[in-house]
Scaffold this motif. Structure first.
Motif, PDB file in Angstrom:
ATOM      1  N   GLU A   1     -22.971 -23.673 -22.720  1.00  0.00           N
ATOM      2  CA  GLU A   1     -23.195 -22.985 -23.939  1.00  0.00           C
ATOM      3  C   GLU A   1     -22.869 -21.615 -24.027  1.00  0.00           C
ATOM      4  OE1 GLU A   1     -25.580 -23.822 -21.928  1.00  0.00           O
ATOM      5  OE2 GLU A   1     -26.841 -22.079 -21.766  1.00  0.00           O
ATOM      6  N   SER A   2     -22.847 -20.701 -22.891  1.00  0.00           N
ATOM      7  CA  SER A   2     -22.474 -19.369 -22.888  1.00  0.00           C
ATOM      8  C   SER A   2     -21.720 -19.004 -21.691  1.00  0.00           C
ATOM      9  CB  SER A   2     -23.858 -18.807 -23.004  1.00  0.00           C
ATOM     10  OG  SER A   2     -24.726 -19.052 -21.959  1.00  0.00           O
TER      11      SER A   2
ATOM     12  N   TRP B   1     -23.019 -16.676 -19.730  1.00  0.00           N
ATOM     13  CA  TRP B   1     -23.944 -16.587 -18.905  1.00  0.00           C
ATOM     14  C   TRP B   1     -24.148 -17.857 -18.056  1.00  0.00           C
ATOM     15  CZ3 TRP B   1     -28.177 -18.952 -16.765  1.00  0.00           C
ATOM     16  CH2 TRP B   1     -29.148 -18.382 -15.810  1.00  0.00           C
ATOM     17  N   ARG B   2     -24.030 -19.118 -18.743  1.00  0.00           N
ATOM     18  CA  ARG B   2     -23.854 -20.517 -18.314  1.00  0.00           C
ATOM     19  C   ARG B   2     -22.927 -20.681 -17.283  1.00  0.00           C
ATOM     20  NH1 ARG B   2     -28.259 -22.405 -17.379  1.00  0.00           N
ATOM     21  NH2 ARG B   2     -29.096 -21.671 -19.414  1.00  0.00           N
TER      22      ARG B   2
ATOM     23  N   ASP C   1     -33.560 -20.925 -13.225  1.00  0.00           N
ATOM     24  CA  ASP C   1     -33.383 -20.249 -14.657  1.00  0.00           C
ATOM     25  C   ASP C   1     -34.555 -20.305 -15.392  1.00  0.00           C
ATOM     26  OD1 ASP C   1     -32.454 -19.330 -17.177  1.00  0.00           O
ATOM     27  OD2 ASP C   1     -31.028 -21.284 -17.171  1.00  0.00           O
ATOM     28  N   ARG C   2     -34.829 -21.566 -15.936  1.00  0.00           N
ATOM     29  CA  ARG C   2     -35.856 -21.769 -17.087  1.00  0.00           C
ATOM     30  C   ARG C   2     -36.984 -22.380 -16.570  1.00  0.00           C
ATOM     31  NH1 ARG C   2     -32.214 -23.634 -22.088  1.00  0.00           N
ATOM     32  NH2 ARG C   2     -30.801 -21.879 -22.284  1.00  0.00           N
TER      33      ARG C   2
ATOM     34  N   PHE D   1     -38.294 -13.700 -18.626  1.00  0.00           N
ATOM     35  CA  PHE D   1     -37.884 -13.563 -19.940  1.00  0.00           C
ATOM     36  C   PHE D   1     -38.608 -12.684 -21.095  1.00  0.00           C
ATOM     37  CE2 PHE D   1     -35.912 -18.014 -18.864  1.00  0.00           C
ATOM     38  CZ  PHE D   1     -34.820 -17.286 -18.363  1.00  0.00           C
TER      39      PHE D   1
ATOM     40  N   PRO E   1     -36.106 -19.120 -22.479  1.00  0.00           N
ATOM     41  CA  PRO E   1     -35.788 -17.612 -22.680  1.00  0.00           C
ATOM     42  C   PRO E   1     -35.958 -17.323 -24.188  1.00  0.00           C
ATOM     43  CG  PRO E   1     -33.828 -19.173 -22.049  1.00  0.00           C
ATOM     44  CD  PRO E   1     -35.084 -19.912 -21.804  1.00  0.00           C
TER      45      PRO E   1
ATOM     46  N   ARG F   1     -38.377 -14.318 -24.788  1.00  0.00           N
ATOM     47  CA  ARG F   1     -37.767 -13.175 -25.268  1.00  0.00           C
ATOM     48  C   ARG F   1     -38.359 -12.720 -26.461  1.00  0.00           C
ATOM     49  NH1 ARG F   1     -31.724 -15.016 -23.110  1.00  0.00           N
ATOM     50  NH2 ARG F   1     -31.988 -14.385 -20.898  1.00  0.00           N
TER      51      ARG F   1
ATOM     52  N   PHE G   1     -27.789 -20.337 -28.657  1.00  0.00           N
ATOM     53  CA  PHE G   1     -27.167 -19.402 -27.445  1.00  0.00           C
ATOM     54  C   PHE G   1     -25.862 -19.570 -27.624  1.00  0.00           C
ATOM     55  CE2 PHE G   1     -31.205 -19.598 -24.810  1.00  0.00           C
ATOM     56  CZ  PHE G   1     -31.683 -18.441 -24.770  1.00  0.00           C
TER      57      PHE G   1
ATOM     58  N   HIS H   1     -30.608 -12.888 -28.765  1.00  0.00           N
ATOM     59  CA  HIS H   1     -31.290 -13.405 -27.457  1.00  0.00           C
ATOM     60  C   HIS H   1     -30.138 -13.757 -26.353  1.00  0.00           C
ATOM     61  CE1 HIS H   1     -35.317 -15.135 -29.055  1.00  0.00           C
ATOM     62  NE2 HIS H   1     -35.167 -13.976 -29.336  1.00  0.00           N
ATOM     63  N   ASN H   2     -28.795 -13.671 -26.774  1.00  0.00           N
ATOM     64  CA  ASN H   2     -27.832 -13.426 -25.682  1.00  0.00           C
ATOM     65  C   ASN H   2     -26.589 -12.984 -26.196  1.00  0.00           C
ATOM     66  OD1 ASN H   2     -26.579 -15.725 -26.990  1.00  0.00           O
ATOM     67  ND2 ASN H   2     -26.147 -16.880 -25.127  1.00  0.00           N
TER      68      ASN H   2
ATOM     69  N   ASP I   1     -28.228 -10.468 -21.469  1.00  0.00           N
ATOM     70  CA  ASP I   1     -27.340 -11.255 -20.648  1.00  0.00           C
ATOM     71  C   ASP I   1     -26.592 -10.192 -19.844  1.00  0.00           C
ATOM     72  OD1 ASP I   1     -28.251 -13.797 -20.811  1.00  0.00           O
ATOM     73  OD2 ASP I   1     -26.336 -14.575 -21.878  1.00  0.00           O
TER      74      ASP I   1
ATOM     75  N   CYS J   1     -29.596  -9.923 -17.785  1.00  0.00           N
ATOM     76  CA  CYS J   1     -30.055 -11.328 -17.185  1.00  0.00           C
ATOM     77  C   CYS J   1     -29.264 -11.752 -15.944  1.00  0.00           C
ATOM     78  CB  CYS J   1     -30.577 -12.374 -18.326  1.00  0.00           C
ATOM     79  SG  CYS J   1     -31.321 -13.629 -17.847  1.00  0.00           S
TER      80      CYS J   1
HETATM   81  O1  GYE Z   1     -29.544 -16.035 -21.651  1.00  0.00           O
HETATM   82  C1  GYE Z   1     -28.047 -17.551 -22.336  1.00  0.00           C
HETATM   83  C2  GYE Z   1     -27.861 -19.011 -21.768  1.00  0.00           C
HETATM   84  O2  GYE Z   1     -31.466 -19.421 -19.632  1.00  0.00           O
HETATM   85  C3  GYE Z   1     -31.247 -17.255 -19.275  1.00  0.00           C
HETATM   86  O3  GYE Z   1     -29.347 -19.501 -21.171  1.00  0.00           O
HETATM   87  C4  GYE Z   1     -30.603 -18.371 -19.661  1.00  0.00           C
HETATM   88  C5  GYE Z   1     -29.752 -18.253 -20.962  1.00  0.00           C
HETATM   89  C6  GYE Z   1     -29.101 -17.094 -21.396  1.00  0.00           C
HETATM   90  O4  GYE Z   1     -27.350 -19.880 -22.612  1.00  0.00           O
HETATM   91  O5  GYE Z   1     -26.799 -17.127 -22.421  1.00  0.00           O
END
Ligand code: GYE
Length: 335
Positions: free
Chosen positions: A52-53, A55-56, A129-130, A148, A185, A189, A215, A240-241, A269, A289
């Motif tokens: 999704e991001s 970061w991922r 991570d989570r 978080f 998160p 957050r 995200f 949040h990101n 992030d 993060c």
């Molecule tokens: O911040 C976000 C990602 O779990 C820390 O998940 C992660 C979060 C992160 O999609 O960008």
């Protein structure tokens, strides 16, 4: 709400069992070198949230390359942000008798049944991570990941600096772009940010709109456009990101406003594109993060496999960045 320190008890609804790794993408990769102790190569099943991001993506790369480096055989599965895919992947890892299962749970609740299945087969589970909420603490060994709630607090604290720097006077009308609903998160957050707001800014700060953007950039863009329609007087965005902030920037510009000026932006992030937006003056501050959890995870997996005791929560070290640090920091960013 979730307290990571105590790993609160919570009765959880359990997602229905689905077929093996229904829509999840799975790939096997292994390296030829042997594992640390020279014994049998470790097989690690890893269920990732999705892609999704930024970061991922960095997190996935880190896990894959660290597994290779450690000489583990990695069974990697991408759940595409769906809990049922993660449950299927974990069941498939159990059926394949992997040595250790690691996963980054998309949401906090609904894991007890599948984790009990892993426990019954004596396969240790490591969260990365989570976190999860579970009624039984013995269902996972440890969590390797960030705090978080503290990131949320840090975001509020850095917003104080951003407002001061911008010479902002008057009320602070905040739009919040939340992460995936039910994800650690997103919950934590928001909680950390609100904690600081309630303690120190009861009268001058207000979250006027708050919604999930899942995200993703597309989510951030779409939700921000709706926010600007319903609340054109928003003067701060807490995302949040970074990806959602970047999506939101497009909508802010489309509405004829200047991101980083008319609307001050703080996100979390610290991915490269976030730093680029910050160096262009469009994001005002970023709370880091760290997604590079792979090496730490592989170390823990080895210890768990060897029956060693590990800490219950292995936290990641992180920093905060203001806009004026962005240009200098950019070339050294690793993700
Ligand atoms: O911040 C976000 C990602 O779990 C820390 O998940 C992660 C979060 C992160 O999609 O960008």
């Amino acid at each position: 709400m979730l307290n990571r320190r105590n790993f609160l008890t919570a009765a959880v609804g359990v997602a229905a069992a689905t077929g093996l790794a229904a829509c999840a993408k799975e790939d096997d990769s292994s390296s030829t070198s042997s594992s640390g102790g020279g014994g049998k190569k470790i097989t690690l099943g890893f269920s990732q949230v999705g892609s999704e991001s930024g970061w991922r993506t960095a997190n996935t790369d880190s896990v894959k390359s660290a597994a290779k480096e450690a000489g583990y055989s990695l069974k990697f599965s991408d759940a595409q942000q769906k809990q049922e895919n993660q449950i299927s992947a974990i069941r498939s890892f159990i059926a394949q008798k992997v040595d250790v299962i690691a996963f980054s749970p998309v949401v906090v609740t609904g894991w007890d049944a599948v984790l009990k299945e892993a426990k019954a087969k004596k396969i240790p589970v490591v969260l990365t991570d989570r976190s999860v909420e579970t009624s039984d603490d013995s269902l996972f060994v440890t969590l390797v990941g960030s705090d978080f709630t503290d990131e949320g607090r840090r975001a509020a604290k850095i917003l104080e600096k951003v407002l001061e720097k911008a010479g902002h006077k008057g009320n602070v009308k905040i739009a919040q772009l939340e992460g995936t609903t039910g994800a650690a998160p997103a919950i934590e957050r928001a909680k950390g940010f609100k904690e600081v707001m309630d303690a120190d800014h009861k009268d001058d700060w207000k979250i006027v709109v708050s919604q999930t953007g899942d995200f993703t950039r597309a989510g951030g863009k779409q939700v921000m456009a709706a926010f600007l329609q319903s609340n054109p007087d928003i003067n701060v965005l807490f995302a949040h990101n970074d990806d959602m902030a970047i999506g939101a920037i497009q909508s802010i510009e489309a509405a004829g406003k200047k991101p980083g000026k008319d609307i001050l932006i703080v996100s979390i992030d610290g991915v490269k594109d976030g730093f680029v937006a910050m160096s262009e003056g469009k994001i005002n501050a970023i709370v880091e993060c760290n997604p590079l959890l792979g090496p730490q995870l592989m170390e823990v997996v080895q210890k768990v496999k060897d029956g060693e005791t590990v800490e219950r929560w292995i936290k990641t070290k992180e920093s905060d960045f203001m806009q004026d640090q962005a240009k200098d920091a950019l070339p050294t960013r690793k993700y």
